[in-house]
Design an enzyme around this catalytic site. Structure first.
Site, mmCIF file in Angstrom:
data_model
loop_
_atom_site.group_PDB
_atom_site.id
_atom_site.type_symbol
_atom_site.label_atom_id
_atom_site.label_comp_id
_atom_site.label_asym_id
_atom_site.label_seq_id
_atom_site.Cartn_x
_atom_site.Cartn_y
_atom_site.Cartn_z
ATOM 1 N N GLY A 1 14.637 9.320 -5.373
ATOM 2 C CA GLY A 1 14.918 9.768 -6.261
ATOM 3 C C GLY A 1 13.959 10.268 -7.027
ATOM 4 O O GLY A 1 14.080 9.662 -8.063
ATOM 5 N N GLY B 1 13.933 13.072 -10.296
ATOM 6 C CA GLY B 1 14.615 12.206 -11.346
ATOM 7 C C GLY B 1 13.200 11.592 -12.821
ATOM 8 O O GLY B 1 12.215 12.285 -12.818
ATOM 9 N N GLN B 2 13.871 11.408 -14.255
ATOM 10 C CA GLN B 2 13.028 11.049 -15.534
ATOM 11 C C GLN B 2 11.371 10.658 -15.233
ATOM 12 O O GLN B 2 10.578 11.020 -14.652
ATOM 13 C CB GLN B 2 13.533 10.529 -16.553
ATOM 14 C CG GLN B 2 12.837 10.453 -17.380
ATOM 15 C CD GLN B 2 12.578 9.466 -18.607
ATOM 16 O OE1 GLN B 2 13.584 8.272 -18.296
ATOM 17 N NE2 GLN B 2 12.588 10.250 -19.970
ATOM 18 N N ASP C 1 14.789 13.697 -2.576
ATOM 19 C CA ASP C 1 15.949 13.569 -3.421
ATOM 20 C C ASP C 1 16.958 14.196 -2.674
ATOM 21 O O ASP C 1 17.008 14.525 -2.058
ATOM 22 C CB ASP C 1 15.529 14.728 -5.185
ATOM 23 C CG ASP C 1 16.181 13.579 -5.847
ATOM 24 O OD1 ASP C 1 16.108 12.584 -6.981
ATOM 25 O OD2 ASP C 1 17.552 13.920 -6.224
ATOM 26 N N TYR D 1 25.951 -0.837 -15.555
ATOM 27 C CA TYR D 1 24.420 -0.677 -15.399
ATOM 28 C C TYR D 1 23.916 -1.950 -16.364
ATOM 29 O O TYR D 1 22.926 -2.270 -14.988
ATOM 30 C CB TYR D 1 24.262 0.423 -16.698
ATOM 31 C CG TYR D 1 22.476 1.050 -16.061
ATOM 32 C CD1 TYR D 1 21.901 1.799 -15.193
ATOM 33 C CD2 TYR D 1 21.866 0.416 -17.806
ATOM 34 C CE1 TYR D 1 21.230 1.576 -14.785
ATOM 35 C CE2 TYR D 1 20.410 0.197 -17.062
ATOM 36 C CZ TYR D 1 20.478 0.803 -16.592
ATOM 37 O OH TYR D 1 18.441 1.434 -16.364
ATOM 38 N N LYS E 1 21.795 -4.291 -12.503
ATOM 39 C CA LYS E 1 20.470 -4.032 -12.861
ATOM 40 C C LYS E 1 20.186 -5.904 -12.607
ATOM 41 O O LYS E 1 19.321 -6.057 -11.986
ATOM 42 C CB LYS E 1 20.430 -4.015 -14.360
ATOM 43 C CG LYS E 1 19.705 -2.784 -14.221
ATOM 44 C CD LYS E 1 19.179 -1.847 -13.440
ATOM 45 C CE LYS E 1 19.071 -0.741 -12.829
ATOM 46 N NZ LYS E 1 17.825 0.185 -11.879
HETATM 47 C C1 AKB Z 1 19.206 3.664 -20.435
HETATM 48 O O1 AKB Z 1 19.589 3.878 -21.282
HETATM 49 O O2 AKB Z 1 20.481 3.705 -20.068
HETATM 50 C C2 AKB Z 1 17.783 3.454 -19.509
HETATM 51 C C3 AKB Z 1 17.430 2.001 -19.681
HETATM 52 C C4 AKB Z 1 17.069 1.451 -21.103
HETATM 53 O O3 AKB Z 1 17.320 1.148 -19.116
HETATM 54 N N1 AKB Z 1 17.052 4.278 -20.425
#
Ligand code: AKB
Length: 315
Positions: free
Chosen positions: A8, A11-12, A34, A142, A146
């Site tokens: 990856g 990416g950023q 990547d 997300y 996590k």
């Molecule tokens: C997002 O905004 O989804 C990410 C994070 C805070 O994990 N930058």
């Protein structure tokens, strides 16, 4: 860490972590990979670079064996807002990729870094100075990936002895690669728009308070947690780390010191606002400070000066 694979990498975070790791461990000891070979090719292809899909076990294993990799940085993820648009894909990439890399780490005896996020918290989490160990009931896909990822990494450590470590990042501000699909992305875009147009339309409301970190600190956190003395680590995969805390109104005021005509307007996106509102206002990162000496360098003032200097030259 001797031989490192960053997956990856375009990416950023990867586009700045790879050069930092290469200057520390040697150009040829850090392999970048990547799915996308176009983005940041000039940065990543200075050393070994592979086109790799995080779900493609055989190709990853081939690279790991060829380069005798002992440490993996897993930076593949769909961020929070993109995740809400494509929840199934988010689970497939974020969890599928992690499960694959943990299994590879177990088989090949690799250490592995996986970032978690403030997204691992939810509306029932204490909002201010959110503790290291607390309620985690996120309401985004997300966040679900996590929390599951943090638990899975802990499980692989306890059950199989995999040296899995990680941090919970706040929003990350950077000037090499723009983030995409995140809720905290506004805090990057605001600098570009301020320099280009002297105005910015923000998708979060003016008093939305979130923790943030400048990329040089984020890169250092990723390296330092992997180098930390394991005997001192009580936690492993989810260290709260933070550097500063601000609202859109406060970052705009800081930018105005350099660009007096700068103006900010608010066109709130209900989806991203709801995500931000479900996250902590601020995190307590004393566990990282005590267990491996975490210390941020940049605050809003010093970051803003540096961001505007760097971007002025770049733009
Ligand atoms: C997002 O905004 O989804 C990410 C994070 C805070 O994990 N930058």
């Amino acid at each position: 860490m001797k031989n490192i694979l960053v997956i990856g990498a375009a990416g950023q975070i990867g586009s700045e972590l790879v050069p930092a790791l290469r200057s520390k461990y040697g150009k040829n000891n850090v392999v970048a990979a990547d799915l996308n070979t176009e983005i940041n090719a000039d940065i990543l292809q200075i050393g070994p670079f592979y086109k790799l899909n995080v779900l493609d076990t055989n190709s990853i294993l081939k690279v790991i064996k060829e380069h005798q990799i002992d440490t993996i940085y897993n930076l593949v993820a769909l961020l929070s807002a993109r995740g809400e648009a494509e929840p199934q894909l988010s689970w497939q990439i974020n969890m599928g990729g992690l499960v694959n890399l943990l299994e590879i780490s177990r088989e090949q005896n690799c250490a592995i870094f996986t970032p978690s996020s403030i997204g691992a918290f939810g509306p029932s989490t204490p909002k201010d100075k959110t503790p290291q160990d607390t309620i985690q009931r996120p309401n985004t896909i997300y966040g679900v990936t996590k929390v599951a990822g943090e638990l899975l990494c802990d499980y692989y450590y306890k059950r199989f002895g995999v040296d899995a470590r990680g941090v919970r990042y706040p929003g990350i501000i950077s000037n090499v690669t723009a983030p995409g699909g995140g809720t905290t992305d506004y805090a990057v875009h605001i600098y570009y728009e301020a320099l280009k147009y002297e105005k910015f339309s923000c998708f979060l409301s003016e008093n939305t308070s979130l923790d943030m970190m400048y990329m040089p600190d984020a890169v250092r956190a990723a390296i330092e947690v992997m180098e930390a003395d394991p005997a001192k680590l009580i936690h492993r995969n989810c260290f709260n780390v933070t550097a500063m805390n601000f609202t859109p109104k406060e970052i705009a005021l800081e930018i105005k010191k350099y660009i007096p005509n700068f103006t900010i307007a608010y066109d709130v996106d209900p989806i991203r606002q709801a995500i931000a509102d479900s996250w902590p206002n601020s995190m307590d990162d004393s566990a990282a400070r005590e267990q491996w000496g975490w210390k941020h360098e940049y605050d809003l003032k010093s970051m803003t000066k540096d961001m505007l200097d760097v971007l002025q030259n770049k733009l």
